[in-house]
Design an enzyme around this catalytic site. Structure first.
Site, PDB file in Angstrom:
ATOM      1  N   GLU A 182       0.147   6.734   6.632  1.00 14.03           N
ATOM      2  CA  GLU A 182       0.863   5.836   5.716  1.00 14.03           C
ATOM      3  C   GLU A 182       1.137   6.442   4.343  1.00 14.03           C
ATOM      4  O   GLU A 182       1.533   5.743   3.419  1.00 14.03           O
ATOM      5  CB  GLU A 182       0.117   4.505   5.555  1.00 14.03           C
ATOM      6  CG  GLU A 182       0.578   3.422   6.506  1.00 14.03           C
ATOM      7  CD  GLU A 182       0.205   3.684   7.962  1.00 14.03           C
ATOM      8  OE1 GLU A 182       0.893   3.136   8.842  1.00 14.03           O
ATOM      9  OE2 GLU A 182      -0.747   4.430   8.242  1.00 14.03           O
ATOM     10  N   TYR A 188      -1.109   8.036   2.298  1.00 15.24           N
ATOM     11  CA  TYR A 188      -2.243   8.109   1.377  1.00 15.24           C
ATOM     12  C   TYR A 188      -2.732   9.560   1.254  1.00 15.24           C
ATOM     13  O   TYR A 188      -2.164  10.466   1.842  1.00 15.24           O
ATOM     14  CB  TYR A 188      -3.342   7.160   1.835  1.00 15.24           C
ATOM     15  CG  TYR A 188      -2.955   5.696   1.722  1.00 15.24           C
ATOM     16  CD1 TYR A 188      -2.749   5.103   0.477  1.00 15.24           C
ATOM     17  CD2 TYR A 188      -2.764   4.913   2.862  1.00 15.24           C
ATOM     18  CE1 TYR A 188      -2.376   3.770   0.378  1.00 15.24           C
ATOM     19  CE2 TYR A 188      -2.392   3.576   2.767  1.00 15.24           C
ATOM     20  CZ  TYR A 188      -2.198   3.009   1.513  1.00 15.24           C
ATOM     21  OH  TYR A 188      -1.822   1.694   1.416  1.00 15.24           O
ATOM     22  N   HIS A 242       4.492   4.611   3.312  1.00 16.56           N
ATOM     23  CA  HIS A 242       4.903   3.385   2.618  1.00 16.56           C
ATOM     24  C   HIS A 242       6.228   3.564   1.872  1.00 16.56           C
ATOM     25  O   HIS A 242       6.937   2.592   1.635  1.00 16.56           O
ATOM     26  CB  HIS A 242       3.819   2.935   1.640  1.00 16.56           C
ATOM     27  CG  HIS A 242       2.630   2.304   2.309  1.00 16.56           C
ATOM     28  ND1 HIS A 242       2.761   1.399   3.349  1.00 16.56           N
ATOM     29  CD2 HIS A 242       1.297   2.434   2.096  1.00 16.56           C
ATOM     30  CE1 HIS A 242       1.546   1.019   3.735  1.00 16.56           C
ATOM     31  NE2 HIS A 242       0.653   1.630   3.005  1.00 16.56           N
ATOM     32  N   GLN A 287       5.243 -12.360   4.671  1.00 18.37           N
ATOM     33  CA  GLN A 287       5.359 -13.151   3.451  1.00 18.37           C
ATOM     34  C   GLN A 287       4.022 -13.519   2.830  1.00 18.37           C
ATOM     35  O   GLN A 287       3.908 -13.628   1.612  1.00 18.37           O
ATOM     36  CB  GLN A 287       6.165 -14.419   3.734  1.00 18.37           C
ATOM     37  CG  GLN A 287       7.630 -14.157   4.020  1.00 18.37           C
ATOM     38  CD  GLN A 287       8.393 -15.438   4.307  1.00 18.37           C
ATOM     39  OE1 GLN A 287       8.098 -16.481   3.756  1.00 18.37           O
ATOM     40  NE2 GLN A 287       9.384 -15.358   5.181  1.00 18.37           N
TER      41      GLN A 287
END
Length: 678
Positions: free
Chosen positions: A168, A170, A256, A343
């Site tokens: 991701e 990191y 990301h 959400q």
């Protein structure tokens, strides 16, 4: 009795020194409870409920090995003996239900939102305001020891092992990929050097703690960023990690900062499992598949075909803590399916709020939102069968109340019946299915095609009336707005004919949804085929891809209509969309040529089209159809005024209470919280 239909999901996994009771992994997800010791009783209840629900292996949200690795200032760490006690609450809560739990060690690197950030090279991330300092040799070696210390403390706290976060984007991923790692020393350059940091961490933990401790490594199988790794490089790293001593190999997909969606609802189910299967061919340790696996049929197919040894889900287990138990007892129709909306989970995380779930407001609130059986059953009327009313009715009925649901149309679901026809939102069907099953299971008296008024409610003698009558589209009030070519968003989504040139008035979430709906030909409510989706977004179709990062040129189908998306506000269009999903919708409209205008004043509608004023200049948009997405108005005629005397107590929730941009998260939570109190 356990069903055999999902035998592969339920099969134990033997690791030699320990056994995981089934093949379901609850993947790491930051809840916001990890960072403060006083929240650990709530965190323990959160993990405990999912262990009780049958999950075999759980992984915590990311915990940093040192201050430089914080995601946020004063983020969660595990580097002193004082950190052990709160974590023991979590491990005990999981172990009493026969499950295993790993502590995820996550060093944010250049993704940290704090001034101490470091990375392989001093290259600023596009998602953090802080430029990282390049780590020196001594800092790298110290950080490896910090990982070891955290793993030792995790074992003392009762964890069955650790997961090392290497995907991701990191810190470890920043070392693994040329996208960030531009070093020329022994920690950069060729694959063997770039992977040294990851390999040395695993070797050091294994040497210190011994063989009877799970070390899971989450490896990025598809970076989806320029200068990312190729599949052969991924396989080289995976084999080196296996040799270094990992027990499990987990899957990460996309950084990301990648501009390709990987977990939103429009991503087809199990879209990336082919890459997991490719890596699995080259290692002997069990491999875990992840991303957009949310229902048992998908999970069972992956395991049965040998594409992976375990399946990882995070958000689906927020949506339904008892996913595994329901699968084991053949109650799949009762699963509250994750619709991948983000959400209430990821959007909350990125706003530094506690993560929960739109379809399950108890997630993260297990000690606060409790559904206790009532000792005094009441007669409760729920007026309106949208998601607010469905939430209230099913929770109230599950507590033992006598509930009657009145719905004016011939089906429940409300605005979700409109959302489910949007391309990429087919998962919304699942929420309606879940609520329908719950209505039946809890014994709610459902009266469809029944438009009830207050007099009728009073006559039937209900103790409580919950008004959940929702909203209607707000009408446009300009010259010509009553013309036949002017349609509401509801009419369009229900199938009203639309011309080839369209103006969409209103650029909130509904305006974006309607624009996406109109870009493509009418379709059956089936998800987009995986290969078609990959071509559209520029993802390499080949599992053994040679393109760096797994990227290829996108192939965008031409839109079937010419669309203008308009808003009165002068702010950027889509500014109010979700943080983790809004960029996907904006990208979709942009690449399909939707023309977006802001600061628009609407003048009139004629046979020629829509007259508008922008920057003080009149302009004619020659369109065939005008679709109005300019907000909603509450329907609350059943609700009495404050001075009116009634036999029942009246309550109002959802869109009927506040007709802001449609908010299913608020609607479902309000329904559940009210029903929990009555």
């Amino acid at each position: 009795m356990t069903t055999t239909r999902y035998a592969n999901i339920l099969k134990p996994l033997h690791l030699g020194f320990t056994t995981i009771k089934n093949r379901v992994v609850m993947g790491s997800m930051h809840t916001g409870l990890e960072d403060r010791f006083y929240n650990y009783p709530k965190l323990a209840a959160y993990f405990g409920e999912r262990a009780k629900g049958g999950v075999g292996l759980l992984i915590t949200g990311g915990i940093s090995p040192n201050r430089q690795g914080w995601l946020l200032p004063a983020g969660g760490t595990m580097n002193t003996l004082g950190d052990i006690a709160p974590h023991r609450l979590v491990t005990h809560a999981v172990h009493k239900h026969g499950a295993k739990i790993l502590l995820q060690i996550l060093h944010a690197g250049r993704y940290g939102y704090q001034p101490f950030v470091v990375s392989a090279s001093p290259i600023k991330s596009p998602i953090s305001p802080f430029k990282p300092r390049q780590m020196s040799e001594s800092q790298i070696l110290d950080t490896i020891q910090d990982y070891v210390k955290t793993a030792k403390l995790a074992k003392k706290a009762g964890y069955d092992g650790v997961e090392i976060m290497g995907s991701e984007g990191y810190l470890i991923n920043q070392f693994l990929s040329r996208h960030v790692n531009q070093r020329t020393d022994r920690w950069g350059g060729e694959t063997e050097n770039r992977m040294r940091f990851a390999v040395e961490i695993v070797k050091a933990i294994r040497a210190e703690i011994g063989e009877k401790f799970i070390i899971c490594f989450r490896l990025s199988l598809l970076d989806l960023v320029h200068d990312g790794n190729t599949m052969q490089e991924v396989i080289t790293v995976a084999k080196a990690l296996e040799k270094a001593g990992i027990t499990l190999l987990n899957t990460g997909i996309g950084w990301h900062e990648a501009r390709i969606p990987t977990i939103v609802t429009s991503v087809p189910r199990a879209a990336f499992v082919d890459y997991t299967a490719e890596v699995k061919k080259h290692v002997a340790v069990p491999v875990i598949a992840s991303n957009r696996i949310n229902m048992p049929e998908t999970a069972e197919a992956i395991l049965a075909s040998g594409q992976a040894d375990m399946v990882q889900m995070a958000r689906p287990l927020l949506a339904d803590a008892f996913w595994v138990n329901k699968t084991a007892t053949n109650r799949v129709d009762e699963i509250n399916t994750c619709i991948a909306c983000n959400q209430a989970c990821l959007d909350h995380t990125f706003k530094n709020k506690r993560a929960t779930c739109l379809v399950n407001p108890r997630a993260g609130y297990e000690t606060e939102l409790v559904y206790v059986k009532t000792k005094k059953p009441k007669g409760i009327a729920v007026v309106g069968g949208g998601v607010a009313g469905l939430s209230a009715a099913t929770v109230a009925a599950s507590r033992g109340h006598d509930v009657t649901l009145f719905e004016a149309t011939n089906e429940v679901g409300g605005q979700f019946n409109l959302a489910k026809v949007i391309p990429g939102k087919e998962e919304f069907h699942e929420t309606i299915r879940y609520f329908k099953v719950q209505l039946e299971k809890t014994g709610v008296d459902v009266r469809l095609n029944t438009r009830v008024n207050r007099e009728q409610l009073e006559r039937e003698g209900f103790d409580e009336v919950i008004v959940a009558t929702g909203v209607v589209p707000r009408e446009l009030k300009i010259t010509g707005s009553d013309a036949p070519q002017v349609l509401s968003y509801a009419e369009v989504l229900r199938g009203a004919p639309v011309g080839d040139r369209v103006a969409v008035i209103g650029a909130g979430g509904i305006g974006f949804d309607v624009s996406e709906f109109l870009l493509k030909p009418p379709h059956q409510p089936q998800p987009q085929p995986v290969d078609e989706w990959k071509r559209e977004w520029g993802v390499d179709l080949h599992a053994n891809y040679v393109n760096e990062g797994g990227l290829q040129p996108a192939e965008v189908e031409p839109p079937v209509r010419e669309i203008y998306l308009l808003q009165r506000k002068t702010t950027a269009l889509g500014a109010g969309l979700g943080k983790t999903t809004g960029w996907v919708h904006r990208a979709q409209l942009k690449k399909h040529g939707v023309r977006m205008l802001r600061g628009v004043h609407y003048k009139s509608i004629t046979d020629e089209g829509l007259w508008i004023e922008v920057d003080g200049h009149d302009q004619l948009l020659r369109v065939d159809t005008v679709v109005v997405c300019a907000g909603q108005e509450s329907v609350k005629d059943v609700m009495p005024s404050e001075d009116q005397k009634t036999l029942a107590n009246y309550h109002i929730i959802g869109g009927a209470k506040l007709a802001a941009e449609l908010d299913a998260k608020r609607a479902i939570r309000e329904g559940a919280e009210l029903a929990a109190k009555l």
